[in-house]
Design an enzyme around this catalytic site. Structure first.
Site, PDB file in Angstrom:
ATOM      1  N   ILE A 174      -5.276 -12.070  12.704  1.00 61.50           N
ATOM      2  CA  ILE A 174      -4.192 -11.316  13.346  1.00 61.50           C
ATOM      3  C   ILE A 174      -4.467 -11.186  14.848  1.00 61.50           C
ATOM      4  O   ILE A 174      -3.558 -11.361  15.670  1.00 61.50           O
ATOM      5  CB  ILE A 174      -4.029  -9.931  12.668  1.00 61.50           C
ATOM      6  CG1 ILE A 174      -3.632 -10.122  11.203  1.00 61.50           C
ATOM      7  CG2 ILE A 174      -2.980  -9.084  13.401  1.00 61.50           C
ATOM      8  CD1 ILE A 174      -3.715  -8.850  10.352  1.00 61.50           C
ATOM      9  N   GLU A 189      -3.846   9.539   7.720  1.00 70.41           N
ATOM     10  CA  GLU A 189      -2.419   9.302   7.502  1.00 70.41           C
ATOM     11  C   GLU A 189      -2.047   9.531   6.034  1.00 70.41           C
ATOM     12  O   GLU A 189      -2.899   9.352   5.162  1.00 70.41           O
ATOM     13  CB  GLU A 189      -2.037   7.876   7.948  1.00 70.41           C
ATOM     14  CG  GLU A 189      -2.690   6.766   7.141  1.00 70.41           C
ATOM     15  CD  GLU A 189      -2.380   5.375   7.693  1.00 70.41           C
ATOM     16  OE1 GLU A 189      -2.562   5.151   8.897  1.00 70.41           O
ATOM     17  OE2 GLU A 189      -1.958   4.528   6.880  1.00 70.41           O
ATOM     18  N   HIS A 221       2.611   2.957   9.789  1.00 70.70           N
ATOM     19  CA  HIS A 221       1.825   1.897   9.125  1.00 70.70           C
ATOM     20  C   HIS A 221       2.748   0.806   8.555  1.00 70.70           C
ATOM     21  O   HIS A 221       2.747   0.548   7.353  1.00 70.70           O
ATOM     22  CB  HIS A 221       0.943   2.504   8.026  1.00 70.70           C
ATOM     23  CG  HIS A 221      -0.206   1.625   7.642  1.00 70.70           C
ATOM     24  ND1 HIS A 221      -1.403   2.105   7.186  1.00 70.70           N
ATOM     25  CD2 HIS A 221      -0.352   0.262   7.638  1.00 70.70           C
ATOM     26  CE1 HIS A 221      -2.227   1.105   6.908  1.00 70.70           C
ATOM     27  NE2 HIS A 221      -1.607  -0.030   7.171  1.00 70.70           N
ATOM     28  N   ILE A 222       3.521   0.195   9.461  1.00 73.29           N
ATOM     29  CA  ILE A 222       4.527  -0.793   9.021  1.00 73.29           C
ATOM     30  C   ILE A 222       4.276  -2.197   9.583  1.00 73.29           C
ATOM     31  O   ILE A 222       5.175  -3.032   9.553  1.00 73.29           O
ATOM     32  CB  ILE A 222       5.964  -0.357   9.400  1.00 73.29           C
ATOM     33  CG1 ILE A 222       6.064  -0.035  10.902  1.00 73.29           C
ATOM     34  CG2 ILE A 222       6.435   0.803   8.531  1.00 73.29           C
ATOM     35  CD1 ILE A 222       7.497   0.086  11.401  1.00 73.29           C
ATOM     36  N   ARG A 250      -6.796   0.334  11.673  1.00 69.72           N
ATOM     37  CA  ARG A 250      -6.905   1.359  10.639  1.00 69.72           C
ATOM     38  C   ARG A 250      -7.106   2.700  11.316  1.00 69.72           C
ATOM     39  O   ARG A 250      -7.724   2.770  12.391  1.00 69.72           O
ATOM     40  CB  ARG A 250      -8.122   1.105   9.737  1.00 69.72           C
ATOM     41  CG  ARG A 250      -7.875   0.142   8.588  1.00 69.72           C
ATOM     42  CD  ARG A 250      -6.956   0.748   7.520  1.00 69.72           C
ATOM     43  NE  ARG A 250      -6.748  -0.145   6.404  1.00 69.72           N
ATOM     44  CZ  ARG A 250      -5.771  -1.060   6.316  1.00 69.72           C
ATOM     45  NH1 ARG A 250      -4.905  -1.207   7.286  1.00 69.72           N
ATOM     46  NH2 ARG A 250      -5.654  -1.819   5.238  1.00 69.72           N
ATOM     47  N   ILE A 300      -3.352  -1.203  15.593  1.00 71.69           N
ATOM     48  CA  ILE A 300      -2.702  -1.654  14.355  1.00 71.69           C
ATOM     49  C   ILE A 300      -3.779  -1.945  13.306  1.00 71.69           C
ATOM     50  O   ILE A 300      -3.528  -2.640  12.318  1.00 71.69           O
ATOM     51  CB  ILE A 300      -1.794  -2.896  14.546  1.00 71.69           C
ATOM     52  CG1 ILE A 300      -2.592  -4.074  15.127  1.00 71.69           C
ATOM     53  CG2 ILE A 300      -0.593  -2.575  15.400  1.00 71.69           C
ATOM     54  CD1 ILE A 300      -1.861  -5.409  14.995  1.00 71.69           C
ATOM     55  N   ARG A 329     -17.285  -9.258  16.339  1.00 69.95           N
ATOM     56  CA  ARG A 329     -18.661  -9.343  15.826  1.00 69.95           C
ATOM     57  C   ARG A 329     -19.285 -10.674  16.213  1.00 69.95           C
ATOM     58  O   ARG A 329     -20.443 -10.781  16.533  1.00 69.95           O
ATOM     59  CB  ARG A 329     -18.641  -9.255  14.300  1.00 69.95           C
ATOM     60  CG  ARG A 329     -18.805  -7.865  13.744  1.00 69.95           C
ATOM     61  CD  ARG A 329     -18.630  -7.903  12.265  1.00 69.95           C
ATOM     62  NE  ARG A 329     -17.424  -8.683  11.916  1.00 69.95           N
ATOM     63  CZ  ARG A 329     -16.983  -8.885  10.694  1.00 69.95           C
ATOM     64  NH1 ARG A 329     -17.653  -8.417   9.672  1.00 69.95           N
ATOM     65  NH2 ARG A 329     -15.880  -9.562  10.454  1.00 69.95           N
TER      66      ARG A 329
END
Ligand code: DGY
Length: 337
Positions: free
Chosen positions: A169, A279, A297-298, A250, A248, A189
């Site tokens: 992403i 949330e 959270h969409i 967590r 976006i 990482r």
């Protein structure tokens, strides 16, 4: 919850749990092969309800709302697989699932572009103050066009976007940034391969350099205990006062209280959040901020993508229950034992 077992003749179909509401066609397809215990009411199961439901089935479809740990699995003697309808799987205690011999699966790839689109939309809305402007118009505050007394935003084009978490992403967002002439820097990482860096036009930098130099910081890293509060007050203090922050990833990756304070004090320009600590609760101080765009959270929420996520989760579940390797198996060691 409803079960579709034949009341007269005991079903020989394997029993499965569908812990959240899914599309009716998908449910109907499952009912052809399984005895389905389904929670179409979509009311999130309590840990006790989940533990009991898992004790009665061989497989389960769950989402991020279901915490799968040793306690949830403690009575699940027949359980073979839990298929998450989500790419993120921080709701899974993977070592506990592995110890219980339960396959864990998720839904990568099918949501990459939809989520990257949304990340970019949130970035644009935040930098250009779109929701704030809409509230301004709806509130009857727009009385004339003005050179200076209109909501003035920050440019995206030819700015520097810094992406923390450069998986699929993150790379999707980087490629969208290239279309806007953005300079792309990233922290992850591990370094991408030269070919992947080239495809995204992205340069690896330290987290500190990214925070100091990016005009827009986008968070796309998975949640782990090590990543808890990756962005807190000390990190925000490194950012430019003109910068935006987009999460976006967590809830818990950002210290939402520290962010609210920074937004209220103008330490950064604005933030766009799709995910929150605790949330669906939202930190009350964030709700008071003018310079924030909030979404529930969409990021993966288009009909096509949510259907693809459900379909992939079902494919994972069916493969596991047929003794085959699920396409997106997380704990491979369970399959090989
Ligand atoms: C994902 O797939 O991880 C989305 O955030 C939905 O939970």
């Amino acid at each position: 919850m409803t079960t579709q077992a034949n009341p007269t003749f005991p079903s020989t179909k394997p029993k499965i749990l569908v812990a959240r509401a899914i599309f009716p066609e998908a449910l109907a397809k499952l009912e052809e092969s399984f005895e389905v215990c389904s929670n179409q009411s979509d009311k999130i199961l309590t840990p006790e309800e989940l533990q009991k439901a898992l004790s009665e089935v061989e497989g389960a479809l769950v989402a991020g709302s279901e915490r799968i740990d040793a306690s949830a699995l403690s009575q699940a003697t027949n359980l073979k697989v839990i298929a998450n309808i989500s790419v993120g799987y921080n709701n899974f205690d993977v070592p506990a699932m592995t110890a219980a011999g339960v396959m864990a699966t998720n839904t990568p790839d099918v949501l990459t572009d939809t989520t990257a689109d949304f990340g970019f939309a949130l970035l644009m809305a935040t930098a250009r103050r779109i929701t704030e402007s809409e509230h301004w118009v709806r509130g009857g505050k727009w009385d004339q066009w003005s050179i200076v007394n209109n909501p003035l935003g920050m440019d995206l084009h030819h700015s520097t976007v810094g992406i923390i978490g450069m998986g699929r992403i993150g790379q999707g967002i980087a490629k969208r940034g290239l279309g806007f002439g953005m300079k792309v820097i990233y922290h992850n990482r591990s370094h991408l391969s030269d070919a992947d860096e080239q495809a995204c036009g992205a340069t690896y930098v330290s987290k500190e350099e990214l925070l100091r130099t990016a005009d827009h910081v986008v968070l796309v890293l998975p949640y782990t205990t090590q990543n808890h509060h990756t962005i807190g007050a000390p990190e925000i203090a490194l950012m430019k006062p003109t910068a935006t922050l987009i999460n976006i990833a967590r809830g818990g990756i950002v210290d939402d209280g520290a962010l609210a304070q920074a937004l209220q004090e103008g330490k950064i320009f604005a933030a766009g959040l799709d995910v929150f600590e605790g949330e669906p609760q939202v930190h009350p101080e964030l709700l008071k901020c003018r310079n924030i765009v909030l979404a529930p959270h969409i990021a993966s929420a288009t009909e096509k993508t949510r259907r693809a996520m459900v379909d992939l989760a079902i494919e994972n579940l069916c493969a596991a229950l047929a003794g085959k390797r699920p396409p997106s198996l997380i704990n491979a060691e369970v399959f090989s034992t």
